[in-house]
Scaffold this motif. Structure first.
Motif, PDB file in Angstrom:
ATOM      1  N   ASP A  99       1.021  -1.293   0.003  1.00 21.41           N
ATOM      2  CA  ASP A  99      -0.041   0.019  -0.029  1.00 21.41           C
ATOM      3  C   ASP A  99       0.932   1.280  -0.092  1.00 21.41           C
ATOM      4  O   ASP A  99       1.213   1.661   0.924  1.00 21.41           O
ATOM      5  N   PHE A 100       1.466   1.768  -1.316  1.00 18.34           N
ATOM      6  CA  PHE A 100       2.247   2.730  -1.065  1.00 18.34           C
ATOM      7  C   PHE A 100       1.783   3.982  -0.664  1.00 18.34           C
ATOM      8  O   PHE A 100       2.659   4.700  -0.026  1.00 18.34           O
ATOM      9  N   LYS A 101       0.461   4.360  -0.793  1.00 20.33           N
ATOM     10  CA  LYS A 101       0.110   5.650  -0.465  1.00 20.33           C
ATOM     11  C   LYS A 101       0.190   5.644   1.173  1.00 20.33           C
ATOM     12  O   LYS A 101       0.684   6.674   1.862  1.00 20.33           O
ATOM     13  N   ARG A 104       4.096   5.633   2.060  1.00 18.52           N
ATOM     14  CA  ARG A 104       4.586   7.058   2.073  1.00 18.52           C
ATOM     15  C   ARG A 104       4.112   8.087   3.162  1.00 18.52           C
ATOM     16  O   ARG A 104       4.673   8.975   3.461  1.00 18.52           O
ATOM     17  N   PRO A 121      -2.944  -0.434  -5.509  1.00 16.58           N
ATOM     18  CA  PRO A 121      -2.466   0.543  -4.834  1.00 16.58           C
ATOM     19  C   PRO A 121      -2.026   1.942  -5.697  1.00 16.58           C
ATOM     20  O   PRO A 121      -1.625   1.918  -6.590  1.00 16.58           O
ATOM     21  N   GLY A 122      -1.840   2.904  -5.000  1.00 14.36           N
ATOM     22  CA  GLY A 122      -1.259   4.264  -5.375  1.00 14.36           C
ATOM     23  C   GLY A 122      -2.218   4.759  -6.670  1.00 14.36           C
ATOM     24  O   GLY A 122      -3.492   4.727  -6.859  1.00 14.36           O
ATOM     25  N   SER A 123      -1.179   4.999  -7.500  1.00 14.93           N
ATOM     26  CA  SER A 123      -1.638   5.404  -8.947  1.00 14.93           C
ATOM     27  C   SER A 123      -1.877   4.393  -9.704  1.00 14.93           C
ATOM     28  O   SER A 123      -2.234   4.489 -11.172  1.00 14.93           O
ATOM     29  N   GLU A 176       8.765   4.791  -4.044  1.00 14.04           N
ATOM     30  CA  GLU A 176       8.393   6.131  -4.251  1.00 14.04           C
ATOM     31  C   GLU A 176       7.739   6.014  -5.707  1.00 14.04           C
ATOM     32  O   GLU A 176       6.789   6.769  -6.125  1.00 14.04           O
ATOM     33  N   GLU A 178       6.289   3.630  -6.920  1.00 16.68           N
ATOM     34  CA  GLU A 178       5.253   2.630  -6.646  1.00 16.68           C
ATOM     35  C   GLU A 178       5.717   1.033  -7.335  1.00 16.68           C
ATOM     36  O   GLU A 178       4.653   0.678  -7.962  1.00 16.68           O
TER      37      GLU A 178
END
Length: 388
Positions: A99-101, A104, A121-123, A176, A178
């Protein structure tokens, strides 16, 4: 020494290798659902920060699209065995991604995962991907199996973060952008149940493995609505603790790589059917010799062994490089050659094989297909011949 003695007695306790009366073909495929390099934007971001990508195929591993999955399903649906059944690809799924967000927001100081059933995850974006998996399962051309959570060893990543050195810097650079990891560039990241380096090198403790497997099964249930019956350990790194935890979770079939050579299936001490792959079918990494594969299939069939084809999902990706088109062409040729050469051929998946071993048959719709299985005339010298 103690481990060697235990392994000796364990091998003696195994059931004899099993032989089957019909030519059986299984296709097992790993790494579905696992994100890699995040499309062109993520690729360019990593290159701009000094990571030289493009040296090996896995620099271009991204994530399958719904169109990729549909193309595989379409090809499989055009083939038939002697009973009119299409091939069914065993889809070994990584059930979560980092879960990169959330990571981060926490300064990338710890690992957090997002179950695949809850999205990407993320973008990351793959419209219709989960639906394409489920559509293939409903059509009978995909059979979902367990491949773990995120594939890499969490202990190895935790150790790297704790050391706060160059390895931690590399992880944060990738995260960073992802991208969870690129294994060939960082083999110290290990595999889910196996940490390659000190401290605590080797397989994870039994309780840690049990916890990971329970979490993976919960994620699998959320994604497919059922518990897995078959599993393949990431990197094929599994030990007795892994098998015990799988058995406790209801796993009845275990997939192994081609490294053991041509080896007959057998039931282990936990009642798990151990299967061994025969052919490494990897168009993204090597030139293929279809005729040689057909010859290997003939050698297996003559000894009552199933032909188990190993193919990783990167071969069907199209986002960063079109691996999909040549791979589908090659797979089409291989399946056509097998169907032509062996008119009694049956396409089966892992659970079908388990049914044959335990009940003498598997179900094709409501129809019972009988296959004779016995201890087999298995000559151990063939176990030393490497699979191709």
């Amino acid at each position: 020494m103690l481990r060697a003695v235990r392994n000796l007695f364990r091998r003696q306790a195994e059931s004899p290798g099993l032989a089957f009366s019909r030519p059986l073909v299984v296709i097992q495929s790993d790494d579905w659902g696992r994100v890699g390099v995040r499309d062109r934007e993520g690729y360019d971001s990593l290159r701009s920060r000094g990571l030289r990508l493009g040296e090996r195929a896995y620099d271009l591993y991204s994530l399958e699209t719904a169109d990729d999955v549909a193309a595989v399903a379409s090809l499989l649906g055009r083939h038939r065995d002697s009973m009119g059944r299409p091939p069914c690809l065993v889809m070994n799924v990584c059930t979560a991604n980092l879960d990169f967000k959330k990571m981060r927001d926490g300064g990338f100081k710890s690992l957090e995962t997002l179950p695949l059933a809850k999205g990407l995850p993320g973008s990351w974006s793959r419209p219709g991907l989960i639906e394409s998996y489920l559509a293939g399962v409903a059509k009978g051309v995909f059979y979902p199996a367990l491949h773990g959570i995120t594939h890499f060893c969490p202990v190895a990543a935790e150790n790297a973060l704790a050391e706060a050195g160059s390895r931690a810097d590399l992880l944060r650079l990738l995260w960073e952008a992802e991208t969870p990891y690129i294994h060939w560039r960082m083999p110290w990241i290990g595999y889910e149940y196996w940490n390659p380096e000190k401290p605590h090198a080797g397989f994870l403790a039994a309780e840690r493995q049990r916890k990971l497997i329970r979490e993976a099964c919960e994620n699998f249930l959320g994604l497919f609505g059922s518990q897995p019956a078959s599993a393949c350990a990431p990197g094929f790194r599994a030990n007795q603790d892994t098998h015990r935890a799988w058995s406790e979770a209801g796993i009845r079939i275990a997939e192994n790589g081609t490294g053991s050579g041509l080896r007959a299936p057998h039931l282990d001490e936990f009642g798990i059917l151990q299967l061994y792959r025969t052919i490494d079918f990897e168009p993204s990494r090597q030139e293929l010799d279809i005729e040689k594969y057909v010859q290997i299939a003939g050698s297996c069939f003559s000894r009552g062994l199933p032909v188990i084809i190993s193919v990783h999902c990167i071969n069907f990706h199209s986002t960063l490089k079109d691996f999909r088109t040549p791979s589908l062409t090659a797979l089409d040729s291989l399946l056509s050659a097998l169907e032509s050469r062996y008119p009694e051929l049956l396409y089966v998946h892992d659970e079908d094989l388990y049914g044959i071993v335990t009940q003498g048959a598997f179900l094709r719709g409501k129809e019972r297909v009988n296959v004779t299985v016995n201890g087999g005339d298995w000559n151990s010298r063939f176990a030393h011949q490497g699979a191709v």
